[in-house]
Enzyme design. Structure first.
Site, PDB file in Angstrom:
ATOM      1  N   LYS A  41     -34.799 -15.180 -45.360  1.00  0.00           N
ATOM      2  CA  LYS A  41     -33.559 -15.511 -46.056  1.00  0.00           C
ATOM      3  C   LYS A  41     -32.596 -16.349 -45.174  1.00  0.00           C
ATOM      4  O   LYS A  41     -32.283 -15.796 -44.210  1.00  0.00           O
ATOM      5  CB  LYS A  41     -33.072 -14.352 -46.807  1.00  0.00           C
ATOM      6  N   ARG A  90     -24.393  -6.417 -64.342  1.00  0.00           N
ATOM      7  CA  ARG A  90     -23.421  -7.321 -64.801  1.00  0.00           C
ATOM      8  C   ARG A  90     -23.758  -7.908 -66.317  1.00  0.00           C
ATOM      9  O   ARG A  90     -23.051  -8.227 -67.243  1.00  0.00           O
ATOM     10  CB  ARG A  90     -23.301  -8.599 -64.254  1.00  0.00           C
TER      11      ARG A  90
HETATM   12  P1  ADP Z   1     -28.942  -8.596 -54.075  1.00  0.00           P
HETATM   13  O1  ADP Z   1     -29.267  -9.693 -53.327  1.00  0.00           O
HETATM   14  O2  ADP Z   1     -29.635  -7.085 -53.757  1.00  0.00           O
HETATM   15  O3  ADP Z   1     -28.810  -9.042 -55.420  1.00  0.00           O
HETATM   16  P2  ADP Z   1     -26.110  -8.632 -54.118  1.00  0.00           P
HETATM   17  O4  ADP Z   1     -25.225  -8.523 -52.406  1.00  0.00           O
HETATM   18  O5  ADP Z   1     -25.861  -9.781 -54.580  1.00  0.00           O
HETATM   19  O6  ADP Z   1     -27.355  -8.115 -53.277  1.00  0.00           O
HETATM   20  O7  ADP Z   1     -25.665  -7.395 -54.873  1.00  0.00           O
HETATM   21  C1  ADP Z   1     -25.645  -6.028 -54.359  1.00  0.00           C
HETATM   22  C2  ADP Z   1     -25.184  -5.350 -55.721  1.00  0.00           C
HETATM   23  O8  ADP Z   1     -23.997  -5.489 -56.143  1.00  0.00           O
HETATM   24  C3  ADP Z   1     -26.218  -5.429 -56.928  1.00  0.00           C
HETATM   25  O9  ADP Z   1     -26.405  -4.304 -57.536  1.00  0.00           O
HETATM   26  C4  ADP Z   1     -25.582  -6.367 -57.869  1.00  0.00           C
HETATM   27  O10 ADP Z   1     -26.246  -6.218 -59.260  1.00  0.00           O
HETATM   28  C5  ADP Z   1     -24.293  -5.919 -57.697  1.00  0.00           C
HETATM   29  N1  ADP Z   1     -23.228  -6.947 -58.147  1.00  0.00           N
HETATM   30  C6  ADP Z   1     -23.152  -8.040 -57.508  1.00  0.00           C
HETATM   31  N2  ADP Z   1     -22.223  -8.619 -58.130  1.00  0.00           N
HETATM   32  C7  ADP Z   1     -21.682  -7.906 -59.023  1.00  0.00           C
HETATM   33  C8  ADP Z   1     -20.553  -8.047 -60.036  1.00  0.00           C
HETATM   34  N3  ADP Z   1     -19.767  -9.165 -60.249  1.00  0.00           N
HETATM   35  N4  ADP Z   1     -20.309  -6.880 -60.791  1.00  0.00           N
HETATM   36  C9  ADP Z   1     -20.898  -5.746 -60.620  1.00  0.00           C
HETATM   37  N5  ADP Z   1     -22.052  -5.683 -59.781  1.00  0.00           N
HETATM   38  C10 ADP Z   1     -22.073  -6.598 -59.149  1.00  0.00           C
END
Ligand code: ADP
Length: 150
Positions: A41, A90
């Site tokens: 990635k 979300r």
């Molecule tokens: P991944 O690559 O595993 O999706 P992220 O860093 O994007 O990793 O997200 C990690 C976690 O945070 C996941 O459970 C995702 O659903 C949650 N998450 C990301 N953005 C939000 C948000 N705005 N509100 C709630 N949870 C979130």
């Protein structure tokens, strides 16, 4: 002791993550924010930067630590004796995606995934939108902790 792993890319940490982490604190004795390393990635922020954003944001919170891991999240949880995985939800598409992973993880390891619903104010935030704004010199200040913008 209740220990949860909050796995993710955190590229970068957003106010959505911040909200979920803060709301998880009363539920667990320890929350390990675990940045998954995926060699295939491409990330906008280096691993060091992503760790730094999280460390500085939660520097006054002793229950929170930051680590990195490679491989399966459940194997990492076993390694550090964490019985729970924390994830944020979300919207329905998050749910569909997370459901399959959570069931698989439970079958593989017995580890439970605990889902917290995002608050209404941060439900629209995603790291990919933040990256898009930063890449195009926009103002992401309402979406991320201050440290990310410095
Ligand atoms: P991944 O690559 O595993 O999706 P992220 O860093 O994007 O990793 O997200 C990690 C976690 O945070 C996941 O459970 C995702 O659903 C949650 N998450 C990301 N953005 C939000 C948000 N705005 N509100 C709630 N949870 C979130």
């Amino acid at each position: 002791m209740k220990k949860a792993v909050f796995p993710g890319s955190f590229d970068p940490l957003t106010l959505g993550h911040f909200d979920i982490i803060n709301r998880a604190l009363p539920l667990f004795d320890e929350v390990v924010i675990a940045i998954g390393i995926n060699a295939d990635k491409e990330y906008m922020f280096s691993l060091e930067q992503r760790i730094d954003f999280i460390k500085k944001t939660f520097q006054n919170e002793p229950k929170i630590s930051v680590t990195t891991y490679k491989g399966l999240t459940v194997n990492y949880c076993k390694e550090i004796n964490a019985d729970f995985i924390l994830r944020g939800l979300r919207n329905p598409s998050d749910f569909e995606f997370e459901k399959a992973i959570a069931i698989t993880n439970r079958k593989l390891s017995g580890i439970e995934t605990v889902f917290l619903l995002t608050s209404a104010e941060t439900s629209y935030i995603s790291s990919s939108i933040v990256r898009d704004i930063i890449r195009n010199n926009g103002d992401a200040s309402i979406l991320v902790p201050k440290i990310v913008l410095q």
